[in-house]
Write a protein that holds these residues in place. Sequence first.
Motif, PDB file in Angstrom:
ATOM      1  N   GLU A 107       4.644  48.734  -9.564  1.00 55.45           N
ATOM      2  CA  GLU A 107       5.513  48.392 -10.698  1.00 55.45           C
ATOM      3  C   GLU A 107       4.898  47.293 -11.554  1.00 55.45           C
ATOM      4  O   GLU A 107       5.019  47.304 -12.779  1.00 55.45           O
ATOM      5  N   SER A 108       4.212  46.345 -10.928  1.00 57.64           N
ATOM      6  CA  SER A 108       3.533  45.292 -11.672  1.00 57.64           C
ATOM      7  C   SER A 108       2.462  45.880 -12.589  1.00 57.64           C
ATOM      8  O   SER A 108       2.321  45.480 -13.751  1.00 57.64           O
ATOM      9  N   MET A 109       1.699  46.843 -12.078  1.00 58.44           N
ATOM     10  CA  MET A 109       0.672  47.483 -12.896  1.00 58.44           C
ATOM     11  C   MET A 109       1.289  48.175 -14.103  1.00 58.44           C
ATOM     12  O   MET A 109       0.803  48.046 -15.236  1.00 58.44           O
ATOM     13  N   LEU A 110       2.365  48.922 -13.890  1.00 57.11           N
ATOM     14  CA  LEU A 110       3.019  49.629 -14.989  1.00 57.11           C
ATOM     15  C   LEU A 110       3.528  48.649 -16.039  1.00 57.11           C
ATOM     16  O   LEU A 110       3.422  48.904 -17.245  1.00 57.11           O
ATOM     17  N   TYR A 111       4.067  47.532 -15.584  1.00 54.08           N
ATOM     18  CA  TYR A 111       4.540  46.506 -16.520  1.00 54.08           C
ATOM     19  C   TYR A 111       3.381  45.967 -17.353  1.00 54.08           C
ATOM     20  O   TYR A 111       3.488  45.837 -18.580  1.00 54.08           O
ATOM     21  N   ARG A 112       2.284  45.668 -16.709  1.00 57.20           N
ATOM     22  CA  ARG A 112       1.153  45.062 -17.411  1.00 57.20           C
ATOM     23  C   ARG A 112       0.523  46.031 -18.397  1.00 57.20           C
ATOM     24  O   ARG A 112       0.002  45.625 -19.442  1.00 57.20           O
ATOM     25  N   MET A 113       0.561  47.307 -18.098  1.00 56.45           N
ATOM     26  CA  MET A 113      -0.042  48.290 -18.997  1.00 56.45           C
ATOM     27  C   MET A 113       0.591  48.252 -20.380  1.00 56.45           C
ATOM     28  O   MET A 113      -0.095  48.396 -21.390  1.00 56.45           O
ATOM     29  N   SER A 114       1.901  48.056 -20.437  1.00 58.51           N
ATOM     30  CA  SER A 114       2.578  48.032 -21.738  1.00 58.51           C
ATOM     31  C   SER A 114       2.805  46.617 -22.239  1.00 58.51           C
ATOM     32  O   SER A 114       2.411  46.274 -23.360  1.00 58.51           O
ATOM     33  N   ALA A 115       3.401  45.754 -21.411  1.00 65.18           N
ATOM     34  CA  ALA A 115       3.771  44.413 -21.867  1.00 65.18           C
ATOM     35  C   ALA A 115       2.565  43.520 -22.103  1.00 65.18           C
ATOM     36  O   ALA A 115       2.613  42.614 -22.941  1.00 65.18           O
ATOM     37  N   MET A 116       1.482  43.737 -21.369  1.00 70.32           N
ATOM     38  CA  MET A 116       0.291  42.903 -21.507  1.00 70.32           C
ATOM     39  C   MET A 116      -0.874  43.664 -22.140  1.00 70.32           C
ATOM     40  O   MET A 116      -2.019  43.212 -22.078  1.00 70.32           O
ATOM     41  N   ALA A 117      -0.564  44.827 -22.728  1.00 72.29           N
ATOM     42  CA  ALA A 117      -1.573  45.615 -23.455  1.00 72.29           C
ATOM     43  C   ALA A 117      -2.811  45.904 -22.615  1.00 72.29           C
ATOM     44  O   ALA A 117      -3.941  45.842 -23.111  1.00 72.29           O
ATOM     45  N   GLU A 118      -2.606  46.230 -21.340  1.00 70.97           N
ATOM     46  CA  GLU A 118      -3.734  46.563 -20.467  1.00 70.97           C
ATOM     47  C   GLU A 118      -3.789  48.066 -20.180  1.00 70.97           C
ATOM     48  O   GLU A 118      -4.353  48.488 -19.170  1.00 70.97           O
ATOM     49  N   HIS A 119      -3.212  48.864 -21.071  1.00 74.53           N
ATOM     50  CA  HIS A 119      -3.169  50.300 -20.855  1.00 74.53           C
ATOM     51  C   HIS A 119      -4.546  50.940 -20.875  1.00 74.53           C
ATOM     52  O   HIS A 119      -4.728  52.045 -20.345  1.00 74.53           O
ATOM     53  N   ASP A 120      -5.531  50.279 -21.496  1.00 72.75           N
ATOM     54  CA  ASP A 120      -6.874  50.848 -21.572  1.00 72.75           C
ATOM     55  C   ASP A 120      -7.794  50.297 -20.487  1.00 72.75           C
ATOM     56  O   ASP A 120      -9.005  50.528 -20.519  1.00 72.75           O
ATOM     57  N   GLN A 121      -7.235  49.569 -19.535  1.00 72.66           N
ATOM     58  CA  GLN A 121      -8.030  48.976 -18.464  1.00 72.66           C
ATOM     59  C   GLN A 121      -7.983  49.847 -17.207  1.00 72.66           C
ATOM     60  O   GLN A 121      -6.985  50.535 -16.951  1.00 72.66           O
ATOM     61  N   GLN A 122      -9.056  49.815 -16.431  1.00 75.77           N
ATOM     62  CA  GLN A 122      -9.058  50.464 -15.134  1.00 75.77           C
ATOM     63  C   GLN A 122      -8.385  49.533 -14.126  1.00 75.77           C
ATOM     64  O   GLN A 122      -8.786  48.389 -13.953  1.00 75.77           O
ATOM     65  N   PHE A 123      -7.357  50.027 -13.456  1.00 70.35           N
ATOM     66  CA  PHE A 123      -6.667  49.223 -12.452  1.00 70.35           C
ATOM     67  C   PHE A 123      -7.156  49.575 -11.058  1.00 70.35           C
ATOM     68  O   PHE A 123      -7.656  50.682 -10.803  1.00 70.35           O
ATOM     69  N   TYR A 124      -6.993  48.605 -10.163  1.00 74.68           N
ATOM     70  CA  TYR A 124      -7.353  48.784  -8.759  1.00 74.68           C
ATOM     71  C   TYR A 124      -6.188  48.360  -7.879  1.00 74.68           C
ATOM     72  O   TYR A 124      -5.494  47.384  -8.171  1.00 74.68           O
ATOM     73  N   LEU A 125      -5.997  49.125  -6.814  1.00 73.53           N
ATOM     74  CA  LEU A 125      -5.009  48.766  -5.793  1.00 73.53           C
ATOM     75  C   LEU A 125      -5.742  48.061  -4.665  1.00 73.53           C
ATOM     76  O   LEU A 125      -6.724  48.582  -4.135  1.00 73.53           O
ATOM     77  N   HIS A 126      -5.271  46.878  -4.316  1.00 73.98           N
ATOM     78  CA  HIS A 126      -5.899  46.080  -3.259  1.00 73.98           C
ATOM     79  C   HIS A 126      -4.944  45.988  -2.060  1.00 73.98           C
ATOM     80  O   HIS A 126      -3.784  45.608  -2.213  1.00 73.98           O
ATOM     81  N   ARG A 127      -5.470  46.332  -0.920  1.00 75.22           N
ATOM     82  CA  ARG A 127      -4.718  46.269   0.337  1.00 75.22           C
ATOM     83  C   ARG A 127      -5.266  45.070   1.109  1.00 75.22           C
ATOM     84  O   ARG A 127      -6.464  44.986   1.386  1.00 75.22           O
ATOM     85  N   VAL A 128      -4.393  44.140   1.445  1.00 74.00           N
ATOM     86  CA  VAL A 128      -4.824  42.816   1.880  1.00 74.00           C
ATOM     87  C   VAL A 128      -4.326  42.513   3.287  1.00 74.00           C
ATOM     88  O   VAL A 128      -3.197  42.835   3.655  1.00 74.00           O
ATOM     89  N   GLU A 129      -5.197  41.854   4.058  1.00 76.34           N
ATOM     90  CA  GLU A 129      -4.868  41.439   5.419  1.00 76.34           C
ATOM     91  C   GLU A 129      -4.853  39.920   5.499  1.00 76.34           C
ATOM     92  O   GLU A 129      -5.826  39.258   5.098  1.00 76.34           O
ATOM     93  N   VAL A 130      -3.741  39.356   5.978  1.00 78.12           N
ATOM     94  CA  VAL A 130      -3.629  37.897   6.161  1.00 78.12           C
ATOM     95  C   VAL A 130      -3.099  37.615   7.579  1.00 78.12           C
ATOM     96  O   VAL A 130      -2.037  37.015   7.752  1.00 78.12           O
ATOM     97  N   PRO A 131      -3.835  38.024   8.623  1.00 77.67           N
ATOM     98  CA  PRO A 131      -3.307  37.959   9.991  1.00 77.67           C
ATOM     99  C   PRO A 131      -3.193  36.561  10.573  1.00 77.67           C
ATOM    100  O   PRO A 131      -2.466  36.355  11.554  1.00 77.67           O
ATOM    101  N   ASP A 132      -3.907  35.613  10.010  1.00 81.22           N
ATOM    102  CA  ASP A 132      -3.916  34.261  10.594  1.00 81.22           C
ATOM    103  C   ASP A 132      -3.241  33.234   9.691  1.00 81.22           C
ATOM    104  O   ASP A 132      -3.383  32.028   9.907  1.00 81.22           O
ATOM    105  N   ILE A 133      -2.494  33.672   8.706  1.00 79.07           N
ATOM    106  CA  ILE A 133      -1.921  32.758   7.735  1.00 79.07           C
ATOM    107  C   ILE A 133      -0.754  31.958   8.326  1.00 79.07           C
ATOM    108  O   ILE A 133       0.008  32.463   9.163  1.00 79.07           O
ATOM    109  N   SER A 134      -0.644  30.719   7.908  1.00 80.19           N
ATOM    110  CA  SER A 134       0.526  29.908   8.259  1.00 80.19           C
ATOM    111  C   SER A 134       1.501  29.985   7.091  1.00 80.19           C
ATOM    112  O   SER A 134       1.132  29.722   5.951  1.00 80.19           O
ATOM    113  N   VAL A 135       2.735  30.395   7.389  1.00 79.00           N
ATOM    114  CA  VAL A 135       3.721  30.661   6.343  1.00 79.00           C
ATOM    115  C   VAL A 135       4.902  29.714   6.484  1.00 79.00           C
ATOM    116  O   VAL A 135       5.442  29.530   7.581  1.00 79.00           O
ATOM    117  N   ASP A 136       5.309  29.152   5.373  1.00 78.48           N
ATOM    118  CA  ASP A 136       6.485  28.288   5.347  1.00 78.48           C
ATOM    119  C   ASP A 136       7.695  29.095   5.816  1.00 78.48           C
ATOM    120  O   ASP A 136       7.991  30.159   5.262  1.00 78.48           O
TER     121      ASP A 136
END
Length: 335
Positions: free
Chosen positions: A108-137
């Motif tokens: 949904e963030s990508m779709l928003y940026r394509m129109s609202a931030m005029a990034e419709h002509d940009q190549q987007f990438y989906l990033h899958r992220v691992e944070v197994p050792d993070i300390s979280v509040d």
Amino acid sequence: MNYGNLRDRPVDFSSHGEWSLCPHCRYRRLVPHDELYGRAQDCPGCSLSVGPGKWQTGASDLILTSADVRWVCEVSWFHTSVHRVWPPAAAAAEDRAVHLGTYEAAIESMLYRMSAMAEHDQQFYLHRVEVPDISVDPAMHDDLGEALTGFVELNAVTSTGYQGLRYINEEEQKGSISLAVSPRAIRSVQSVAIPAPGLSAVVTARTTDCARRYDADRAAAESTLLPVDRENPLGRLDRLMGTTVSARRLRERDHRMWSAIGELFDGLSSIYVADVAPGLRERLEDAVRATLAVGPAAGSGIAEVYRRYAGLIVRSSEVLALVGAVPASRPTLFD
């Protein structure tokens, strides 16, 4: 499904309302979409009236807001950007943190940026992220205003001594839990270009009918013009004001064209994304409109672009499998 030590959460774009909080007593209820911005409603908790647009975003899953944050390290997180290698070099600055969310929120963030931030002509990438050792509040925080940009102030995240914090996302997949984290907490990233070739939403007979109807309506609208209208095109203001007979013909043609494209999008959304939140349907349509802003296109062409991005929603399991098969890489920003 699992890839290495990561666990993907089930993806569900369907939505019948938003979990919301009463601004008076914090009573939590599922508010149907047509009530969020319709007439005022009495809160079942305190009986006070809540005006349209005044319900506050609540968490869709209260378990994920508890002080037990171990689950954060056990699941995959997602982000979309125009950077093939992510986090980008800008994230190496000590004052930057990054934004991570669910798969649904990232799309949904990508779709928003394509129109609202005029990034419709940009190549987007989906990033899958691992944070197994993070300390979280363990505390929950407010939505961060710069979340849509992908970067937040690092001090806002680490000032309490943790590497990351959770908050209820009020923009993308409203009610989902998102993270703001120090880039140093990211152990690995898998990235893939989207929308992915071969993973468009499938063509149906209804899709073809919608496209043909649009082409016929567009041709009918164009047929109302005379040669003089095409030889001496008027400005948009003249057409809106209907200052001449020709201007009125052009204005009527424009209205019929707008109606035709609106009916085409209504038809496509009813085929592919009828059960998603209205806001997501609108962002999908806006993204496709931005992509096609260069000029009119045949109905089949518009439908093809729509199917390409709708595939990220209706074929999400295949998109997850695609990015999950990419070898994981360790960010090298701080090496």
